[in-house]
Scaffold this active site. Sequence first.
Site, PDB file in Angstrom:
ATOM      1  N   ALA A   1       0.758  -1.361  -0.052  1.00 40.94           N
ATOM      2  CA  ALA A   1       0.038  -0.092   0.058  1.00 40.94           C
ATOM      3  C   ALA A   1       0.807   1.086   0.065  1.00 40.94           C
ATOM      4  O   ALA A   1       0.323   2.382  -0.454  1.00 40.94           O
ATOM      5  CB  ALA A   1      -0.879   0.013   1.090  1.00 40.94           C
TER       6      ALA A   1
ATOM      7  N   ASP B   1      -0.522 -10.596  -0.673  1.00 37.64           N
ATOM      8  CA  ASP B   1       0.926 -10.257  -0.455  1.00 37.64           C
ATOM      9  C   ASP B   1       0.993 -10.891   1.350  1.00 37.64           C
ATOM     10  O   ASP B   1       2.059 -11.657   1.414  1.00 37.64           O
ATOM     11  CB  ASP B   1       1.200  -8.915  -0.076  1.00 37.64           C
ATOM     12  CG  ASP B   1       0.207  -8.005   0.693  1.00 37.64           C
ATOM     13  OD1 ASP B   1      -0.637  -8.638   1.034  1.00 37.64           O
ATOM     14  OD2 ASP B   1       0.494  -6.984   0.625  1.00 37.64           O
TER      15      ASP B   1
ATOM     16  N   THR C   1       2.336  -2.119   6.738  1.00 41.84           N
ATOM     17  CA  THR C   1       1.174  -1.011   7.116  1.00 41.84           C
ATOM     18  C   THR C   1      -0.146  -1.818   7.927  1.00 41.84           C
ATOM     19  O   THR C   1      -0.782  -1.202   8.619  1.00 41.84           O
ATOM     20  CB  THR C   1       0.428  -0.615   5.656  1.00 41.84           C
ATOM     21  OG1 THR C   1       1.499  -0.194   4.863  1.00 41.84           O
ATOM     22  CG2 THR C   1      -0.702   0.219   5.598  1.00 41.84           C
TER      23      THR C   1
ATOM     24  N   ASN D   1      -6.856  -9.221  11.576  1.00 40.81           N
ATOM     25  CA  ASN D   1      -6.227  -7.933  11.033  1.00 40.81           C
ATOM     26  C   ASN D   1      -6.020  -7.095  12.269  1.00 40.81           C
ATOM     27  O   ASN D   1      -7.099  -6.826  13.138  1.00 40.81           O
ATOM     28  CB  ASN D   1      -7.143  -7.302   9.904  1.00 40.81           C
ATOM     29  CG  ASN D   1      -6.896  -7.872   8.641  1.00 40.81           C
ATOM     30  OD1 ASN D   1      -6.702  -8.960   8.330  1.00 40.81           O
ATOM     31  ND2 ASN D   1      -7.101  -6.886   7.902  1.00 40.81           N
TER      32      ASN D   1
END
Length: 489
Positions: free
Chosen positions: A13, A237, A259, A296
Amino acid sequence: MTFRNCVAVDLGASSGRVMLARYERECRSLTLREIHRFKNGLHSQNGYVTWNVDSLESAIRLGLNKVCEEGIRIDSIGIDTWGVDFVLLDQQGQRVGLPVAYRDSRTNGLMAQAQQQLGKRDIYQRSGIQFLPFNTLYQLRALTEQQPELIPHIAHALLMPDYFSYRLTGKMNWEYTNATTTQLVNINSDDWDESLLAWSGANKAWFGRPTHPGNVIGHWICPQGNEIPVVAVASHDTASAVIASPLNGSRAAYLSSGTWSLMGFESQTPFTNDTALAANITNEGGAEGRYRVLKNIMGLWLLQRVLQERQINDLPALIAATQALPACRFIINPNDDRFINPEAMCSEIQAACRETAQPIPESDAELARCIFDSLALLYADVLHELAQLRGEDFSQLHIVGGGCQNTLLNQLCADACGIRVIAGPVEASTLGNIGIQLMTLDELNNVDDFRQVVSTTANLTTFTPNPDSEIAHYVAQIHSTRQTKELCA
């Protein structure tokens, strides 16, 4: 000596890179060389937050051409990127609309609408994927509701890595590991879920059946005229990063740090029970039919924004100043959705501290200390959740990706989690991308075989937990009783 030259295109990103890997068969050694590195970032266009895919494609081609100009014979190419975002094409392969980025606000309120209309549990049972407001499921609904004039022109929807592979080869592919991030793939069939697609408003004809990593999509013709295979690697990724994580045994967890921070473990079976749903656990597809059971965490996005806003260029100096400060004076929940894309990250962090009657981080180092301590504490929470979910504690945590270079955060993580941390490899996504290429070229047998190569060639550093550290005491005395807000659940 037998050598293989594979090129990995790894798009994140905030940056992208074209990397050349040289694999020596006889001694099973793997070396990486950076060919081209370039910036990536968000853009504003016609009221949307977008990606500049033309600039990214130009950078990819520039990197590939540099390899060819050196006279190196490329055996294969693979592309991995972030998840959920897509590009729309018409019947002639021309773009339709804008390549909107996941941090755009167009999906606001749609996740709640889906849960109300379809049922939260039903969506989860179908997809096994965590609820994030920018999942492709909600992006497509936003598109079809807000831009209906585009619909008659759309013939294909390609996720980001598949789009760039298409631009190189002229062939379309829908790679499985990345497709699962959309929340549109049925966890039982590994194909698009018709009920979820119908709710999104997308036409199933826009998609082909997802294919597992390891097939040749097509060929890129280099300036010298050679046809070079473009391999469908694990194109998400994180999926590539997990392949390159030197996991050893069933008690190893991973943290892909960049990120975003993605913390999880590998499993042969998904976890879609009520406990997993309540914890907003995701079951993303991995290589060889494995599942990436993970969660996440907002990750170093907060730090990236602070560096940008404060115009900080010397990160090592900032980390050194941060290390000198006492721990756990400023604690936020990095997974609060207020931090997804605030107008000013520094002000948002300060407001969160003010609202919870804490001291206010003012200096650059105080803001960084707040982020690092808060991330480490959240890592401890998530690792505990994952251990409870599977009914077994972890013995070690592998931190991979660019964030594993942050030795302060690595040690804080070890101390807060009370677990041995192994940091490295840094270029995990690139290496995992290369690993699938080498398997496709019949140089390696499987993922476990590749991990042995990584273990012997990568630079790994171990961090031992210190039970007497400030953050360890904080966890023992205070943190274990706090409640945290789920990310976007």
